[in-house]
Design a protein around this motif. Structure first.
Motif, PDB file in Angstrom:
ATOM      1  N   ARG A   5     -84.351  76.689   9.999  1.00 12.05           N
ATOM      2  CA  ARG A   5     -84.162  77.457   8.770  1.00 12.05           C
ATOM      3  C   ARG A   5     -83.711  76.498   7.681  1.00 12.05           C
ATOM      4  O   ARG A   5     -82.748  75.757   7.863  1.00 12.05           O
ATOM      5  CB  ARG A   5     -83.103  78.534   8.958  1.00 12.05           C
ATOM      6  CG  ARG A   5     -83.510  79.593   9.945  1.00 12.05           C
ATOM      7  CD  ARG A   5     -82.439  80.624  10.161  1.00 12.05           C
ATOM      8  NE  ARG A   5     -82.165  81.316   8.903  1.00 12.05           N
ATOM      9  CZ  ARG A   5     -81.094  82.069   8.714  1.00 12.05           C
ATOM     10  NH1 ARG A   5     -80.194  82.238   9.656  1.00 12.05           N
ATOM     11  NH2 ARG A   5     -80.916  82.669   7.558  1.00 12.05           N
ATOM     12  N   SER A   8     -82.578  77.486   0.561  1.00 11.40           N
ATOM     13  CA  SER A   8     -83.024  77.051  -0.765  1.00 11.40           C
ATOM     14  C   SER A   8     -82.682  78.120  -1.790  1.00 11.40           C
ATOM     15  O   SER A   8     -82.111  79.154  -1.450  1.00 11.40           O
ATOM     16  CB  SER A   8     -84.535  76.794  -0.761  1.00 11.40           C
ATOM     17  OG  SER A   8     -85.243  78.004  -0.642  1.00 11.40           O
ATOM     18  N   ARG A  10     -84.672  80.084  -3.065  1.00 10.06           N
ATOM     19  CA  ARG A  10     -85.489  81.269  -2.760  1.00 10.06           C
ATOM     20  C   ARG A  10     -84.953  82.054  -1.556  1.00 10.06           C
ATOM     21  O   ARG A  10     -85.523  83.058  -1.183  1.00 10.06           O
ATOM     22  CB  ARG A  10     -86.921  80.839  -2.446  1.00 10.06           C
ATOM     23  CG  ARG A  10     -87.607  80.115  -3.578  1.00 10.06           C
ATOM     24  CD  ARG A  10     -89.018  79.710  -3.184  1.00 10.06           C
ATOM     25  NE  ARG A  10     -89.125  79.060  -1.895  1.00 10.06           N
ATOM     26  CZ  ARG A  10     -89.028  77.753  -1.675  1.00 10.06           C
ATOM     27  NH1 ARG A  10     -88.819  76.946  -2.689  1.00 10.06           N
ATOM     28  NH2 ARG A  10     -89.160  77.251  -0.481  1.00 10.06           N
ATOM     29  N   ASP A  12     -84.309  81.488   2.407  1.00  8.95           N
ATOM     30  CA  ASP A  12     -84.517  80.500   3.448  1.00  8.95           C
ATOM     31  C   ASP A  12     -85.958  80.545   3.941  1.00  8.95           C
ATOM     32  O   ASP A  12     -86.584  81.589   3.984  1.00  8.95           O
ATOM     33  CB  ASP A  12     -83.527  80.661   4.602  1.00  8.95           C
ATOM     34  CG  ASP A  12     -83.706  81.950   5.385  1.00  8.95           C
ATOM     35  OD1 ASP A  12     -84.019  82.982   4.783  1.00  8.95           O
ATOM     36  OD2 ASP A  12     -83.536  81.922   6.607  1.00  8.95           O
ATOM     37  N   ASP A  13     -86.468  79.366   4.257  1.00  8.53           N
ATOM     38  CA  ASP A  13     -87.791  79.230   4.851  1.00  8.53           C
ATOM     39  C   ASP A  13     -87.572  78.996   6.343  1.00  8.53           C
ATOM     40  O   ASP A  13     -86.588  78.366   6.737  1.00  8.53           O
ATOM     41  CB  ASP A  13     -88.543  78.045   4.240  1.00  8.53           C
ATOM     42  CG  ASP A  13     -88.825  78.249   2.764  1.00  8.53           C
ATOM     43  OD1 ASP A  13     -89.216  79.373   2.391  1.00  8.53           O
ATOM     44  OD2 ASP A  13     -88.652  77.290   1.988  1.00  8.53           O
ATOM     45  N   ARG A  14     -88.505  79.469   7.156  1.00  5.57           N
ATOM     46  CA  ARG A  14     -88.350  79.356   8.604  1.00  5.57           C
ATOM     47  C   ARG A  14     -89.608  78.795   9.249  1.00  5.57           C
ATOM     48  O   ARG A  14     -90.711  79.158   8.882  1.00  5.57           O
ATOM     49  CB  ARG A  14     -88.082  80.722   9.218  1.00  5.57           C
ATOM     50  CG  ARG A  14     -86.812  81.346   8.719  1.00  5.57           C
ATOM     51  CD  ARG A  14     -86.666  82.752   9.210  1.00  5.57           C
ATOM     52  NE  ARG A  14     -85.498  83.362   8.561  1.00  5.57           N
ATOM     53  CZ  ARG A  14     -84.776  84.305   9.098  1.00  5.57           C
ATOM     54  NH1 ARG A  14     -85.104  84.812  10.261  1.00  5.57           N
ATOM     55  NH2 ARG A  14     -83.732  84.774   8.464  1.00  5.57           N
ATOM     56  N   ILE A  15     -89.378  77.916  10.202  1.00  5.53           N
ATOM     57  CA  ILE A  15     -90.445  77.437  11.068  1.00  5.53           C
ATOM     58  C   ILE A  15     -89.994  77.756  12.482  1.00  5.53           C
ATOM     59  O   ILE A  15     -88.883  77.401  12.886  1.00  5.53           O
ATOM     60  CB  ILE A  15     -90.678  75.930  10.896  1.00  5.53           C
ATOM     61  CG1 ILE A  15     -91.130  75.662   9.477  1.00  5.53           C
ATOM     62  CG2 ILE A  15     -91.673  75.417  11.931  1.00  5.53           C
ATOM     63  CD1 ILE A  15     -91.407  74.252   9.162  1.00  5.53           C
ATOM     64  N   GLU A  35     -94.104  69.795  12.556  1.00  9.36           N
ATOM     65  CA  GLU A  35     -93.823  70.184  11.173  1.00  9.36           C
ATOM     66  C   GLU A  35     -92.315  70.340  10.954  1.00  9.36           C
ATOM     67  O   GLU A  35     -91.770  69.900   9.937  1.00  9.36           O
ATOM     68  CB  GLU A  35     -94.561  71.483  10.830  1.00  9.36           C
ATOM     69  CG  GLU A  35     -94.316  71.975   9.427  1.00  9.36           C
ATOM     70  CD  GLU A  35     -94.881  71.092   8.325  1.00  9.36           C
ATOM     71  OE1 GLU A  35     -94.669  71.442   7.159  1.00  9.36           O
ATOM     72  OE2 GLU A  35     -95.523  70.065   8.612  1.00  9.36           O
ATOM     73  N   ILE A  39     -90.038  68.169   8.305  1.00 10.68           N
ATOM     74  CA  ILE A  39     -89.188  68.804   7.289  1.00 10.68           C
ATOM     75  C   ILE A  39     -87.731  68.411   7.492  1.00 10.68           C
ATOM     76  O   ILE A  39     -87.013  68.123   6.530  1.00 10.68           O
ATOM     77  CB  ILE A  39     -89.373  70.330   7.308  1.00 10.68           C
ATOM     78  CG1 ILE A  39     -90.778  70.676   6.817  1.00 10.68           C
ATOM     79  CG2 ILE A  39     -88.303  71.026   6.474  1.00 10.68           C
ATOM     80  CD1 ILE A  39     -91.165  72.119   7.017  1.00 10.68           C
ATOM     81  N   GLU A  43     -85.624  66.643   4.568  1.00 13.16           N
ATOM     82  CA  GLU A  43     -84.414  67.273   4.020  1.00 13.16           C
ATOM     83  C   GLU A  43     -83.179  66.401   4.228  1.00 13.16           C
ATOM     84  O   GLU A  43     -82.316  66.321   3.352  1.00 13.16           O
ATOM     85  CB  GLU A  43     -84.210  68.658   4.642  1.00 13.16           C
ATOM     86  CG  GLU A  43     -85.258  69.671   4.240  1.00 13.16           C
ATOM     87  CD  GLU A  43     -85.264  69.959   2.747  1.00 13.16           C
ATOM     88  OE1 GLU A  43     -84.182  70.051   2.136  1.00 13.16           O
ATOM     89  OE2 GLU A  43     -86.364  70.077   2.181  1.00 13.16           O
TER      90      GLU A  43
END
Length: 81
Positions: A5, A8, A10, A12-15, A35, A39, A43
């Protein structure tokens, strides 16, 4: 399931990846982990801090990506102003 996670502006973005499928070299699971590792490194280079979050355990700060972690949370560097 493993999850990275990235916090940001926005939210949170999750992979996510399936750890069981990763053990059998499932192409989708391998691609998701690659990926997530990319990331994670990107980061960290920007100054983000990473934490491993596991139910029933204290949150642990980590320096290297751990594909066995249930959840890794990336918190960007906070800049005052």
């Amino acid at each position: 399931m493993g999850m990275l996670r990235i916090m940001s502006r926005r939210g949170d973005d999750r992979i996510m990846w399936d750890s069981n499928k990763l053990e059998t070299s499932n192409p989708e699971a391998v691609a998701a982990v690659q990926e997530a590792e990319r990331i994670f490194k990107e980061e960290r280079m920007r100054g983000a801090t990473a934490f491993r979050v596991e139910p029933g355990k204290p949150v642990e700060r980590i320096e290297k990506f751990d594909r066995t972690a249930e959840q890794i949370v990336m918190v960007p560097r906070v800049v005052g102003g």
